[in-house]
Design a protein around this motif. Structure first.
Motif, PDB file in Angstrom:
ATOM      1  N   GLY A  83      37.924  21.048  46.970  1.00  0.00           N
ATOM      2  CA  GLY A  83      39.188  21.698  47.323  1.00  0.00           C
ATOM      3  C   GLY A  83      39.450  23.010  46.624  1.00  0.00           C
ATOM      4  N   PHE A  84      38.518  23.457  45.782  1.00  0.00           N
ATOM      5  CA  PHE A  84      38.680  24.732  45.097  1.00  0.00           C
ATOM      6  C   PHE A  84      37.403  25.552  45.273  1.00  0.00           C
ATOM      7  CE2 PHE A  84      41.464  21.809  42.831  1.00  0.00           C
ATOM      8  CZ  PHE A  84      42.656  22.515  42.802  1.00  0.00           C
ATOM      9  N   ALA A  85      37.582  26.865  45.482  1.00  0.00           N
ATOM     10  CA  ALA A  85      36.444  27.751  45.675  1.00  0.00           C
ATOM     11  C   ALA A  85      36.611  29.002  44.838  1.00  0.00           C
ATOM     12  CB  ALA A  85      36.315  28.124  47.153  1.00  0.00           C
ATOM     13  N   VAL A  86      35.510  29.661  44.554  1.00  0.00           N
ATOM     14  CA  VAL A  86      35.549  30.908  43.793  1.00  0.00           C
ATOM     15  C   VAL A  86      36.488  31.886  44.494  1.00  0.00           C
ATOM     16  CG1 VAL A  86      34.188  32.887  43.031  1.00  0.00           C
ATOM     17  CG2 VAL A  86      33.244  30.576  42.853  1.00  0.00           C
ATOM     18  N   GLY A  87      37.365  32.501  43.718  1.00  0.00           N
ATOM     19  CA  GLY A  87      38.330  33.447  44.251  1.00  0.00           C
ATOM     20  C   GLY A  87      39.702  32.860  44.511  1.00  0.00           C
ATOM     21  N   ASP A  88      39.828  31.527  44.500  1.00  0.00           N
ATOM     22  CA  ASP A  88      41.136  30.902  44.697  1.00  0.00           C
ATOM     23  C   ASP A  88      42.059  31.229  43.530  1.00  0.00           C
ATOM     24  OD1 ASP A  88      40.230  29.727  47.002  1.00  0.00           O
ATOM     25  OD2 ASP A  88      40.196  27.670  46.231  1.00  0.00           O
TER      26      ASP A  88
END
Length: 308
Positions: A83-88
C-alpha cells in the motif's frame, strides 16, 4: 552523509548534538522516508533523561535520534509492506527517531497524507493529535456532555479540546492564565491552573463535568478525580497506570494504527482540527525547539522542518 539530531547519553541538553549518521535501511514492515517535518513533544526530551513510555522496554542505543512523529516522502519500503510506494507523501510514528533527514516508520502506524494537508501540520498528528483522539474516544461521552481537559494549552491538550468539540462535547480546559485566550479560541471554557483547581472548575462549569482527560498527572489528576462520581470516566496520558488506577481511572489506551491517523487528518482537512503550529525550526535549530517545549513555554505545537 545525512544529518540527525541525537542525544549521546542520558542526561540534560549537554548530551545533544547534530551529527552525521548512516542512512537507515528499512527492515520488514518498515518504510524509509525523506523527512519533511518532525513534531516536537515533551516525551522527546523526557526520553533523553532515560524515561520509558508505558510498555517500552530496553535502553536506547547511542547516539539516539530524537523524535517520534514524522511527515515525509517514501524513499524505500521493507519486506512485507503493502500500500505504499516510492514518492508517496506519508506521516506516521518513527521507529528510531524523527529529527533527521531520513527516518524509518512502522507501516501499520503510517498513513497517506492528504494532498491538502501540509507536511508541517501532518507531523503534529501521529503522537499529539492521535493521543488526544484516543483519549476523548475512550471516555465515550454522549453528545452534549462536558469533558475537562488538563494541560489544555499544549499540543495534546489543544487537540483534545477541538476533537471533543467535533464529537459534540462541551469542553473545559485547564491551562495557565497566559493561555486563557488560546483555550477560549478553541471553543472551550478556560479554567486557570494552580491550587484549589476543583473549586475553579465548579465555578466555571456549575453543572459539573462528566469526564476528565488528564495530561498532567500528580496533584492535578488527584484533584480532578474528585469532580467525578463515575471514576471510569477518568482517563490520563500524564500519569502512570498505578497512579490513576488507585483513583479508579485508567491510562489512555493508544490505538496506534493508521485508521486513527486517517481520522485526525480528516478532521484537519474538514476544518474541525487546527494543529496550531505556533513555531517552526530548522533541523540545525532542533535544540532550541526542544528547549521551547522542555521549559513549558510552548503554546500549541512546535515542528522541526527539514528542507527537501
Amino acid at each position: 552523509m545525512p544529518k540527525a539530531y541525537v542525544f549521546t547519553r542520558y542526561g540534560g541538553p549537554e548530551t545533544e548534538a547534530l551529527v552525521e549518521v548512516d542512512r537507515p535501511s528499512p527492515g520488514p514492515g518498515e518504510i524509509l522516508v525523506a523527512v519533511r517535518a518532525a513534531g516536537v513533544n515533551p516525551v522527546d526530551w523526557k526520553q533523553r533523561t532515560g524515561y520509558r513510555r508505558p510498555g517500552e522496554t530496553g535502553s536506547h542505543a547511542f547516539p539516539a535520534v530524537f523524535g517520534n512523529e514524522v511527515a515525509g516522502v517514501v524513499e524505500e519500503t521493507g519486506a512485507g509492506v503493502d500500500g505504499f510506494a516510492v514518492g508517496d507523501e506519508v506521516f506516521g510514528s518513527a521507529v528510531a527517531g524523527a529529527y533527521a533527514e531520513f527516518a524509518l516508520l512502522a507501516a501499520p502506524v503510517t498513513a497517506h497524507k492528504p494532498a491538502s494537508l501540509s507536511f508541517t501540520d501532518a507531523a503534529t498528528l501521529p503522537v499529539a493529535a492521535a493521543t488526544a483522539y484516543d483519549g476523548v474516544r475512550q471516555l465515550d461521552l454522549p453528545s452534549g456532555a462536558t469533558v475537562l481537559i488538563t494541560g489544555a494549552g499544549g499540543g495534546v491538550g489543544s487537540a483534545a479540546l477541538q476533537i471533543a468539540r467535533a464529537l459534540g462535547l462541551r469542553a473545559a480546559g485547564v491551562a495557565s492564565e497566559g493561555k486563557k485566550d488560546f483555550v477560549e479560541s478553541l471553543g472551550a471554557v478556560h479554567v486557570p491552573s494552580g491550587p484549589d483547581l476543583a473549586a475553579r472548575v465548579r465555578a466555571a462549569a456549575p453543572d459539573g463535568v462528566d469526564g476528565v482527560y488528564d495530561l498532567v498527572g500528580g496533584d492535578v489528576l488527584a484533584e480532578a478525580a474528585t469532580l467525578l462520581t463515575d471514576r471510569t470516566k477518568l482517563i490520563t496520558a500524564g500519569a502512570p497506570a498505578p497512579e490513576v488506577e488507585k483513583l479508579g481511572g485508567a491510562r489512555v489506551e493508544r490505538a496506534r494504527n493508521a485508521a486513527v491517523l486517517d481520522a485526525v487528518a480528516q478532521l484537519v482537512v474538514d476544518g474541525q482540527l487546527d494543529p496550531h503550529v505556533t513555531r517552526t525550526f530548522r533541523l540545525d535549530q532542533a535544540g532550541e525547539a526542544l528547549r521551547t517545549v522542555e521549559e513549558g513555554h510552548a503554546r500549541g505545537k512546535i515542528v522541526i522542518e527539514v528542507a527537501a
